[in-house]
Design an enzyme around this catalytic site. Structure first.
Site, PDB file in Angstrom:
ATOM      1  N   GLU A 124       0.821  -1.200   0.000  1.00 43.45           N
ATOM      2  CA  GLU A 124       0.000   0.000   0.000  1.00 43.45           C
ATOM      3  C   GLU A 124       0.863   1.261   0.000  1.00 43.45           C
ATOM      4  OE1 GLU A 124      -2.937   0.694   3.001  1.00 43.45           O
ATOM      5  OE2 GLU A 124      -4.214   1.670   1.516  1.00 43.45           O
ATOM      6  N   GLN A 178      14.906  32.840 -13.854  1.00 41.47           N
ATOM      7  CA  GLN A 178      15.717  31.785 -13.260  1.00 41.47           C
ATOM      8  C   GLN A 178      15.037  31.079 -12.083  1.00 41.47           C
ATOM      9  OE1 GLN A 178      19.407  32.739 -11.096  1.00 41.47           O
ATOM     10  NE2 GLN A 178      20.439  31.437 -12.573  1.00 41.47           N
TER      11      GLN A 178
END
Ligand SMILES: Cc1cc2nc3c(=O)[nH]c(=O)nc-3n(C[C@H](O)[C@H](O)[C@H](O)COP(=O)(O)OP(=O)(O)OC[C@H]3O[C@@H](n4cnc5c(N)ncnc54)[C@H](O)[C@@H]3O)c2cc1C
Length: 391
Positions: free
Chosen positions: A249, A286
């Site tokens: 899981e 940037q």
């Protein structure tokens, strides 16, 4: 601007086919607009689920004879669903859990009754473990009880919370205390298979901010009478039997989280390439670019860990540490990619016109389910780094 090409997946031909099958079913049935509509209406897309189930994607390699599906196949399906129809992916995590438990612990009669229709999509399972007293220390918090009836069978009483898909499931896998807590809280708990139409069951939908395409529910059990053959696995050993499947899981939760990260990352990339400020695409700034690069690194790293863990688990290894690491890495990739995505989109991040806000909301789920990221840290600290138990 140059074309962006995602890195190739490390996968076999069969796995590539499986991935493209999921993609093409989702593409055929669920346009981005439809995905958004179901999220807005907080409705389950039964047609999409049926399309996926009818193509064998609940079953995968599993069989009514008790053969389980491979972890690698499950994680491929779940990554693809996480990136698109996330709530359906969450439902698949629950179905895969039920398939695994039935394959490992079901009698031939139980597998025949519950597995075959699950594979076909004729009914779905809900997994009822968590209680109002807490999900992390759930064994100690468990007040739901099943007591033996003198005439045979059991009677079930108690309440569960946060149960995914309970409104329209065909049956529940319910964990209930069948013996008092003695030395260890994890003993004395049993799994039961409970058809959803059994008298005494009430289901109320809870109001949540995420995973809107799948109900999240409180489930009450008031004097629910069960036959002896409702017991799945061994009496008093149910919690231990569930813990043994939790590794899978974790991998499956990691796969959906990875899908969310990828979906949000690609949505961000599309946006920053077309949105302009100061005469240029904002993807040229940037800081936005570096955030996108960090996301790309986290996504590739999470997938690498996930594949390694799934392969080891398929080879028969416990792979618990790798699975816990994969879950942490994927949950981190999902929260980072969605948080950055919201920032990159400015005001549009809050617009329901875009999927980013849905990814951002949905990404929260796998920071705490099925086990919280804090508990993943505890596990790795104790079992991998051999440090003293921190709790
Ligand atoms: C949308 C949704 C779907 C869900 N689906 C299901 C389902 O289908 N079936 C089901 O059974 N459950 C389901 N859950 C429940 C989920 O598994 C639990 O929410 C989860 O296990 C955490 O439990 P809790 O919310 O009670 O948090 P708590 O256990 O109350 O924890 C609260 C905080 O305390 C921290 N904490 C606790 N103990 C420690 C410790 N030792 N060290 C460090 N930190 C600690 C936790 O990490 C967390 O940050 C679902 C929940 C949601 C919201």
């Amino acid at each position: 601007m140059r074309e962006y090409t995602p890195l190739p997946f490390d996968q076999s031909e069969d796995q590539a086919d499986l991935r493209s099958m999921v993609r093409s079913i989702v593409d055929q049935i669920a346009t981005p607009q439809r995905l958004s509509d179901f999220d807005e209406r907080e409705a389950f897309d039964a047609e999409l689920y049926a399309g996926l189930a009818e193509s064998g994607l609940v079953q995968l390699e599993a069989d009514v004879d008790g053969t389980p599906a491979s972890h690698e196949s499950q994680t491929i399906v779940l990554e693809e669903l996480g990136a698109t129809a996330t709530s359906i992916g969450v439902s698949f995590v629950v179905q895969y859990m039920a398939v695994t438990l039935l394959c490992q612990h079901g009698t031939p009669a139980q597998r025949e009754q519950f597995l075959a229709p699950l594979f076909e999509g004729a009914h779905r399972a809900a997994f009822a473990l968590t209680e109002p007293g807490g999900g992390t220390d759930v064994a100690r918090a468990m007040k739901t009880r099943a007591t033996c009836r003198p005439e045979g069978g059991w009677v079930l009483n108690g309440a569960k919370v946060w149960i995914s898909g309970a409104t329209d499931c065909g049956f529940f896998v319910v964990l209930a205390r069948t013996a008092p807590i003695e030395k260890s809280a994890v003993g004395g708990i049993t799994m039961f298979l409970v058809p959803a139409d059994t008298p005494g069951i009430t289901v109320n939908e809870m109001d949540t901010v995420a995973i809107h395409g799948l109900s999240t529910c409180e489930v009450g059990f008031a004097d629910v009478v069960l036959d002896d053959d409702a017991v799945l696995g061994d009496v008093d050993r149910g919690f231990r039997q569930v813990i043994a499947t939790l590794n899978g899981e974790r991998l499956n939760a990691a796969a959906v989280a990875l899908g969310i990260a990828r979906g949000a990352h690609h949505a961000s990339l599309d946006y920053v390439r077309s949105r302009e400020a100061f005469g240029r695409a904002i993807g040229g700034f940037q800081i936005l670019q570096h955030r996108l690069v960090d996301e790309a690194v986290k996504i590739e790293a999470a997938r690498g860990l996930l594949q390694r863990a799934a392969r080891e688990a398929d080879g028969g290894a416990a792979a618990e540490t790798l699975s816990a690491m994969a879950k942490l890495a994927a949950s981190d990739a999902a929260t980072t990619a969605t948080e950055n995505g919201m920032r990159a989109m400015g005001g549009s991040g809050l617009s329901r016109e875009y999927p980013m806000q849905r990814y951002w909301r949905d990404a929260r789920l796998y920071t705490f389910a099925p086990l919280t990221d804090e508990m993943m840290h505890n596990f790795i600290g104790e079992h991998h780094l051999a440090l003293p138990r921190s709790y």
